[in-house]
Write a protein that holds these residues in place. Structure first.
Motif, short mmCIF file in Angstrom:
data_model
loop_
_atom_site.label_atom_id
_atom_site.label_comp_id
_atom_site.label_asym_id
_atom_site.label_seq_id
_atom_site.Cartn_x
_atom_site.Cartn_y
_atom_site.Cartn_z
N TYR A 291 -15.34 36.53 -48.49
CA TYR A 291 -15.87 36.54 -49.86
C TYR A 291 -14.75 36.29 -50.87
O TYR A 291 -14.90 35.49 -51.80
N GLN A 292 -13.62 36.97 -50.68
CA GLN A 292 -12.48 36.77 -51.58
C GLN A 292 -11.98 35.33 -51.56
O GLN A 292 -11.66 34.76 -52.60
N LYS A 293 -11.93 34.75 -50.36
CA LYS A 293 -11.47 33.36 -50.25
C LYS A 293 -12.41 32.41 -50.97
O LYS A 293 -11.97 31.51 -51.69
N ARG A 294 -13.71 32.61 -50.78
CA ARG A 294 -14.67 31.76 -51.46
C ARG A 294 -14.60 31.94 -52.97
O ARG A 294 -14.69 30.98 -53.74
N LEU A 295 -14.43 33.17 -53.41
CA LEU A 295 -14.35 33.46 -54.83
C LEU A 295 -13.10 32.85 -55.43
O LEU A 295 -13.13 32.27 -56.52
N ALA A 296 -11.98 32.95 -54.73
CA ALA A 296 -10.75 32.34 -55.21
C ALA A 296 -10.91 30.83 -55.29
O ALA A 296 -10.43 30.17 -56.23
N GLU B 138 -23.61 46.57 -47.88
CA GLU B 138 -22.54 45.69 -48.35
C GLU B 138 -22.38 44.47 -47.46
O GLU B 138 -22.11 43.36 -47.95
N LEU B 139 -22.57 44.64 -46.18
CA LEU B 139 -22.44 43.50 -45.26
C LEU B 139 -23.49 42.44 -45.59
O LEU B 139 -23.20 41.24 -45.62
N LYS B 140 -24.71 42.87 -45.85
CA LYS B 140 -25.77 41.93 -46.23
C LYS B 140 -25.43 41.25 -47.55
O LYS B 140 -25.60 40.04 -47.71
N LEU B 141 -24.96 42.05 -48.52
CA LEU B 141 -24.63 41.49 -49.83
C LEU B 141 -23.47 40.50 -49.74
O LEU B 141 -23.50 39.43 -50.36
N LEU B 142 -22.46 40.83 -48.97
CA LEU B 142 -21.30 39.95 -48.84
C LEU B 142 -21.69 38.61 -48.22
O LEU B 142 -21.23 37.56 -48.66
N ILE C 229 -23.76 31.89 -51.39
CA ILE C 229 -23.96 31.33 -52.73
C ILE C 229 -22.69 30.64 -53.21
O ILE C 229 -22.72 29.52 -53.74
N LEU C 230 -21.55 31.29 -53.01
CA LEU C 230 -20.28 30.71 -53.44
C LEU C 230 -19.95 29.44 -52.67
O LEU C 230 -19.35 28.51 -53.21
N ARG C 231 -20.38 29.38 -51.42
CA ARG C 231 -20.14 28.18 -50.61
C ARG C 231 -20.90 26.99 -51.18
O ARG C 231 -20.42 25.87 -51.18
N ASN C 232 -22.11 27.25 -51.68
CA ASN C 232 -22.95 26.18 -52.21
C ASN C 232 -22.73 25.89 -53.68
O ASN C 232 -23.12 24.85 -54.18
N LEU C 233 -22.12 26.87 -54.38
CA LEU C 233 -21.84 26.69 -55.80
C LEU C 233 -20.35 26.93 -56.05
O LEU C 233 -19.95 27.95 -56.59
N PRO C 234 -19.50 25.98 -55.66
CA PRO C 234 -18.05 26.20 -55.74
C PRO C 234 -17.52 26.36 -57.15
O PRO C 234 -16.41 26.83 -57.35
N SER C 235 -18.30 25.96 -58.16
CA SER C 235 -17.81 26.09 -59.53
C SER C 235 -18.33 27.33 -60.22
O SER C 235 -18.20 27.50 -61.42
N LEU C 236 -18.93 28.25 -59.45
CA LEU C 236 -19.49 29.48 -60.03
C LEU C 236 -18.40 30.29 -60.73
O LEU C 236 -17.38 30.62 -60.13
N PRO C 237 -18.56 30.62 -62.02
CA PRO C 237 -17.53 31.43 -62.70
C PRO C 237 -17.56 32.86 -62.21
O PRO C 237 -18.59 33.37 -61.79
N ALA C 238 -16.40 33.52 -62.26
CA ALA C 238 -16.33 34.91 -61.81
C ALA C 238 -15.20 35.60 -62.53
O ALA C 238 -14.27 34.98 -63.02
N SER C 239 -15.25 36.92 -62.56
CA SER C 239 -14.19 37.70 -63.19
C SER C 239 -13.16 38.11 -62.15
O SER C 239 -13.38 37.97 -60.95
#
Length: 246
Positions: free
Chosen positions: A160-165, A216-220, A226-236
């Protein structure tokens, strides 16, 4: 049942045990709370409870920081929380231990606290200058297979962190050591994920560590997809939480 009576600080966010909470305190009701906490000797914990707001305003109408400066003034410890403040708050919160309470020249306070213990909100007292609450301390039960679940959550969290980064086009530091104690893992991940307040509240009040980790496992997995399909998703920033307006 172990109960305790503490000052109550409602926020538009969820505090988890072990997590740091910075506060910028400017409303008079919370200034009064901090002045009272400063009467506690430094060698003793300066504790208050944080609960997430279900229905209401973190800052009372007409106070600094509110967008509508024409709103009718509301005063008192329960301002902004309706006629029955108990219904305005989520039922499970977290005790905060204030390591630093620094008063500024204008009478506001800079506070740095850490979440310690989950509590259930039993009743409110609105008769003083700030809200106080009777609280039931909640034990953290491990549940079944908490250890293996924590390992799975940590693996999913790293993905998740890698995708978010990647979504933010920022590099991810791999030098940060993550904990391996299941309860600590569950709270860290709950605080770090980009989730709405009701979802974070659900994680806070999970019946045991294993249940929280399963959720959390389900949420992650869902958020990573979602992040994989939307690579430009903004995040904090995952490593820095917002400072409360109050």
């Amino acid at each position: 049942m172990t109960t305790v009576r503490l000052p109550l600080f409602p926020l538009n966010s969820v505090l988890f045990p072990g997590l740091v909470l910075p506060l910028n305190v400017f409303e008079e009701r919370y200034r009064a709370m901090m002045r009272e906490l400063l009467k506690t000797p430094e060698e003793e914990p300066r504790r208050f409870a944080v609960v997430a707001i279900r229905d209401g305003h973190e800052v009372a109408p007409s106070e600094p920081g509110m967008p509508d400066l024409t709103a009718l003034p509301q005063r008192g410890p329960s301002a902004g929380f309706g006629t029955d403040p108990l219904k305005a708050f989520h039922g499970v919160g977290c005790v905060a231990d204030a390591a630093t309470i620094r008063e500024r020249a204008d009478g506001s306070f800079e506070v740095l606290a850490t979440g310690t213990t989950r509590v259930r909100l039993l009743s409110l007292d609105t008769s003083g200058p700030f809200l106080t609450a009777e609280l039931e301390e909640l034990a953290e039960e491990p549940g079944d297979e908490a250890g293996p679940l924590a390992e799975g959550v940590l693996r999913a969290f790293r993905q998740y962190q890698k995708r978010l980064a990647g979504a933010r086009e920022r590099s991810l530091s791999t030098g940060t050591e993550l904990p391996d104690e299941p309860a600590v893992v569950s709270y860290l991940v709950a605080a770090a994920m980009l989730l709405d307040t009701p979802t974070k509240q659900r994680l806070l009040q999970a019946p045991d560590t294993a249940s929280r980790l399963r959720d959390e496992l389900k949420l992650l997995r869902a958020e990573t997809a979602i992040l994989r399909n939307l690579p430009s998703l903004p995040a904090s920033d995952l490593t820095r939480g917002p400072t409360s307006l109050n």
